[in-house]
Design a protein around this motif. Structure first.
Motif, PDB file in Angstrom:
ATOM      1  N   LYS A   1      -2.787   4.147   1.830  1.00  0.00           N
ATOM      2  CA  LYS A   1      -4.084   4.252   1.177  1.00  0.00           C
ATOM      3  C   LYS A   1      -4.497   5.708   1.245  1.00  0.00           C
ATOM      4  O   LYS A   1      -4.635   6.276   2.325  1.00  0.00           O
TER       5      LYS A   1
ATOM      6  N   SER B   1      -1.084  -4.047   1.109  1.00  0.00           N
ATOM      7  CA  SER B   1      -1.217  -3.892  -0.323  1.00  0.00           C
ATOM      8  C   SER B   1      -0.857  -5.207  -0.999  1.00  0.00           C
ATOM      9  O   SER B   1       0.108  -5.865  -0.622  1.00  0.00           O
TER      10      SER B   1
ATOM     11  N   LYS C   1      -5.967  -2.899  -1.718  1.00  0.00           N
ATOM     12  CA  LYS C   1      -5.439  -2.310  -0.489  1.00  0.00           C
ATOM     13  C   LYS C   1      -6.466  -2.452   0.619  1.00  0.00           C
ATOM     14  O   LYS C   1      -7.647  -2.208   0.416  1.00  0.00           O
TER      15      LYS C   1
END
Length: 178
Positions: free
Chosen positions: A72, A85, A97
Motif C-alpha cells: 500500500k 489486497s 487494500k
C-alpha cells in the motif's frame, strides 16, 4: 481447552450459553457483555472488521478463501507498507487494500495451520521444524520481512507474509475485552 497456547483446535463449534451471532467458519462470535470474541479466521476478520465481501477473495484452490499480499503506497508516495489486497479488482483498475499492521492491531494473537505453509512452500513444509503450528503466538510487529511473533514455548519467531494468502488457515483472537 480452547484458547490455550497449546490448543490445536481454533474454536468450539458448539454454541455456549449466552452467545448469539452467526457461525463464521466454525467459530462463533460472542456478542455478550464482555465483548470477547472467539477465534476467527483471517478471512472472517476481513469480512467483519474491514467490510470485505466474499467477492474480494479467490475461491479456486483446495482451501479457499484466498487473498493477495501486496503493498500500500501512501499519499506521500515515499512510504509503502504490506497490505491485504483483494483477489479481484473491485473498483475499476483498483483493488481494496487493508494495511496488515492496522488490521492485526485489533488482535492479540494468531495461530497458523500447517496447510498455509504446505500451499505456499510445497509438501512437507507444514512441520514443527519450520514453524510452531497449532500454538497461539503474540503479535509483535509487521514489516515486509514478515510478522514478528512471540510464543511462550518457542520464543521469537517470524511468520513470512506469503502464508497469510491462505486466509482460511490463519486464526486470530483477542485476549482482552474490546
Amino acid at each position: 481447552m480452547a484458547g490455550t497456547e497449546t490448543d490445536t483446535t481454533p474454536a468450539s463449534t458448539a454454541s455456549p450459553a449466552g452467545t448469539s451471532g452467526p457461525a463464521v467458519n466454525g467459530a462463533l462470535l460472542r456478542n455478550g457483555e464482555d465483548r470477547l470474541r472467539e477465534p476467527i479466521t483471517l478471512a472472517d476478520s476481513l469480512i467483519t472488521e474491514a467490510g470485505w465481501s466474499a467477492a474480494n477473495f479467490e475461491t479456486t484452490g483446495p482451501n479457499p478463501p484466498y487473498l493477495h499480499i501486496g503493498r500500500k503506497l501512501w499519499v506521500t508516495l515515499t512510504e509503502c507498507e504490506p497490505c491485504f489486497s483483494s483477489a479481484r479488482r473491485d473498483r475499476g483498475l483498483f483493488r481494496s487494500k487493508i494495511a496488515i499492521a492496522a488490521h492485526l492491531e485489533a488482535y492479540d494473537a494468531l495461530m497458523v495451520d500447517p496447510i498455509a505453509f504446505e500451499e505456499c512452500f510445497g509438501p512437507g513444509e507444514g512441520t514443527e521444524a519450520t514453524f510452531p503450528f497449532g500454538t497461539w503466538l503474540t503479535i509483535r510487529g509487521v514489516d515486509f520481512g514478515g510478522i514478528s511473533l512471540w510464543g511462550r514455548r518457542c520464543g521469537d519467531v517470524t511468520l513470512p507474509l506469503e502464508p497469510l494468502a491462505v486466509a482460511s488457515a490463519i486464526w486470530l483472537r483477542r485476549t482482552a475485552a474490546i
